[in-house]
Design a protein around this motif. Structure first.
Motif, PDB file in Angstrom:
ATOM      1  N   UNK A  67       0.829  -1.210   0.000  1.00  0.00           N
ATOM      2  CA  UNK A  67       0.000   0.000   0.000  1.00  0.00           C
ATOM      3  C   UNK A  67       0.855   1.249   0.000  1.00  0.00           C
ATOM      4  N   UNK A  68       0.511   2.193  -0.869  1.00  0.00           N
ATOM      5  CA  UNK A  68       1.252   3.442  -0.965  1.00  0.00           C
ATOM      6  C   UNK A  68       0.739   4.489   0.018  1.00  0.00           C
ATOM      7  N   UNK A  69      -0.540   4.401   0.376  1.00  0.00           N
ATOM      8  CA  UNK A  69      -1.133   5.365   1.296  1.00  0.00           C
ATOM      9  C   UNK A  69      -1.517   4.656   2.591  1.00  0.00           C
ATOM     10  N   UNK A  70      -1.455   5.391   3.679  1.00  0.00           N
ATOM     11  CA  UNK A  70      -1.756   4.828   4.993  1.00  0.00           C
ATOM     12  C   UNK A  70      -3.170   4.252   5.062  1.00  0.00           C
ATOM     13  N   UNK A  71      -4.128   4.936   4.449  1.00  0.00           N
ATOM     14  CA  UNK A  71      -5.517   4.481   4.504  1.00  0.00           C
ATOM     15  C   UNK A  71      -5.721   3.151   3.771  1.00  0.00           C
ATOM     16  N   UNK A  72      -4.802   2.813   2.843  1.00  0.00           N
ATOM     17  CA  UNK A  72      -4.916   1.569   2.081  1.00  0.00           C
ATOM     18  C   UNK A  72      -4.149   0.411   2.701  1.00  0.00           C
ATOM     19  N   UNK A  73      -3.428   0.660   3.804  1.00  0.00           N
ATOM     20  CA  UNK A  73      -2.600  -0.384   4.413  1.00  0.00           C
ATOM     21  C   UNK A  73      -3.436  -1.458   5.090  1.00  0.00           C
ATOM     22  N   UNK A  74      -4.592  -1.095   5.608  1.00  0.00           N
ATOM     23  CA  UNK A  74      -5.489  -2.059   6.244  1.00  0.00           C
ATOM     24  C   UNK A  74      -6.691  -2.265   5.327  1.00  0.00           C
ATOM     25  N   UNK A  75      -6.922  -3.505   4.935  1.00  0.00           N
ATOM     26  CA  UNK A  75      -7.973  -3.827   3.971  1.00  0.00           C
ATOM     27  C   UNK A  75      -8.879  -4.911   4.557  1.00  0.00           C
ATOM     28  N   UNK A  76     -10.185  -4.732   4.405  1.00  0.00           N
ATOM     29  CA  UNK A  76     -11.129  -5.769   4.819  1.00  0.00           C
ATOM     30  C   UNK A  76     -11.554  -6.546   3.589  1.00  0.00           C
ATOM     31  N   UNK A  77     -11.380  -7.861   3.645  1.00  0.00           N
ATOM     32  CA  UNK A  77     -11.775  -8.741   2.550  1.00  0.00           C
ATOM     33  C   UNK A  77     -13.001  -9.522   3.024  1.00  0.00           C
ATOM     34  N   UNK A  78     -14.042  -9.550   2.208  1.00  0.00           N
ATOM     35  CA  UNK A  78     -15.243 -10.319   2.526  1.00  0.00           C
ATOM     36  C   UNK A  78     -15.118 -11.687   1.872  1.00  0.00           C
ATOM     37  N   UNK A  79     -15.166 -12.739   2.685  1.00  0.00           N
ATOM     38  CA  UNK A  79     -15.072 -14.100   2.175  1.00  0.00           C
ATOM     39  C   UNK A  79     -16.482 -14.677   2.132  1.00  0.00           C
ATOM     40  N   UNK A  80     -16.856 -15.225   0.980  1.00  0.00           N
ATOM     41  CA  UNK A  80     -18.177 -15.806   0.789  1.00  0.00           C
ATOM     42  C   UNK A  80     -18.070 -17.322   0.930  1.00  0.00           C
ATOM     43  N   UNK A  81     -18.665 -17.861   1.999  1.00  0.00           N
ATOM     44  CA  UNK A  81     -18.592 -19.306   2.249  1.00  0.00           C
ATOM     45  C   UNK A  81     -19.723 -19.711   3.187  1.00  0.00           C
ATOM     46  N   UNK A  82     -20.167 -20.947   3.065  1.00  0.00           N
ATOM     47  CA  UNK A  82     -21.232 -21.450   3.932  1.00  0.00           C
ATOM     48  C   UNK A  82     -20.766 -21.655   5.365  1.00  0.00           C
ATOM     49  N   UNK A  83     -19.520 -22.085   5.542  1.00  0.00           N
ATOM     50  CA  UNK A  83     -18.967 -22.291   6.883  1.00  0.00           C
ATOM     51  C   UNK A  83     -17.788 -21.349   7.088  1.00  0.00           C
ATOM     52  N   UNK A  84     -17.448 -21.073   8.338  1.00  0.00           N
ATOM     53  CA  UNK A  84     -16.364 -20.148   8.645  1.00  0.00           C
ATOM     54  C   UNK A  84     -15.047 -20.662   8.097  1.00  0.00           C
ATOM     55  N   UNK A  85     -14.368 -19.871   7.241  1.00  0.00           N
ATOM     56  CA  UNK A  85     -13.085 -20.293   6.677  1.00  0.00           C
ATOM     57  C   UNK A  85     -12.015 -20.414   7.764  1.00  0.00           C
ATOM     58  N   UNK A  86     -11.128 -21.378   7.579  1.00  0.00           N
ATOM     59  CA  UNK A  86     -10.028 -21.588   8.513  1.00  0.00           C
ATOM     60  C   UNK A  86      -8.756 -21.053   7.863  1.00  0.00           C
TER      61      UNK A  86
END
Length: 159
Positions: A67-86
């Motif tokens: 990430x070049x900018x501080x605001x982009x250093x932390x990213x939330x990724x949404x994982x689509x799955x029926x059960x909680x991913x490990x």
């Protein structure tokens, strides 16, 4: 050409996270918003469901070292799955400090306008799975040839 609102574009993991991604915290359920009134009544929050796939949504927060900018250093990724991913196992980098390198499968990005007071172009990032990143040697290059040039045996001839 108009691109419909909500269009998701497929993307390779290396394209979105060129230096990889480091997971922060745990995989948690993406819950719907609950008002103070609903909480006071003792209602339980429901987990969000993706409108296209019908799968449950899970949130993973990662640090993006590229990430070049501080605001982009932390990213939330949404994982689509029926059960909680490990997620994969963490790696100890020094005593008491562990990191969890991750790679995402089935990545899509959706352009969004982000920010409260000052608006900027951002992306909603979704994935279908979490895996350990690929490790190993870099791709082999032929020696003696400058990058971007092909030898005569490599060139395609037009008929």
């Amino acid at each position: 050409m108009a691109v419909p609102y909500g269009t998701r574009f497929e993307a390779a993991f290396d394209q979105v996270f060129p230096m990889g991604a480091l997971m922060i915290g745990e995989v948690v359920a993406d819950l719907e918003y609950m008002s103070q009134e609903d909480r006071a009544r003792g209602r339980q929050a429901k987990q969000r469901v993706d409108e296209r796939s019908g799968k449950r949504q899970w949130k993973v927060v990662v640090t993006d070292p590229s990430a070049e900018k501080e605001r982009d250093a932390s990213v939330t990724v949404t994982v689509l799955a029926e059960v909680q991913p490990v997620p994969p196992h963490s790696v100890q980098v020094m005593p008491g400090v562990e990191v969890r390198p991750v790679a995402f499968e089935g990545l899509t990005v959706e352009p969004r306008v982000m920010g409260d007071k000052f608006k900027y172009q951002g992306f909603t990032i979704r994935a279908t799975g979490i895996a350990a990143p690929q490790t190993g040697a870099a791709p082999k290059r032929e020696t003696g040839k400058p990058a971007g040039q092909q030898g005569q045996s490599d060139q395609k001839t037009a008929a």
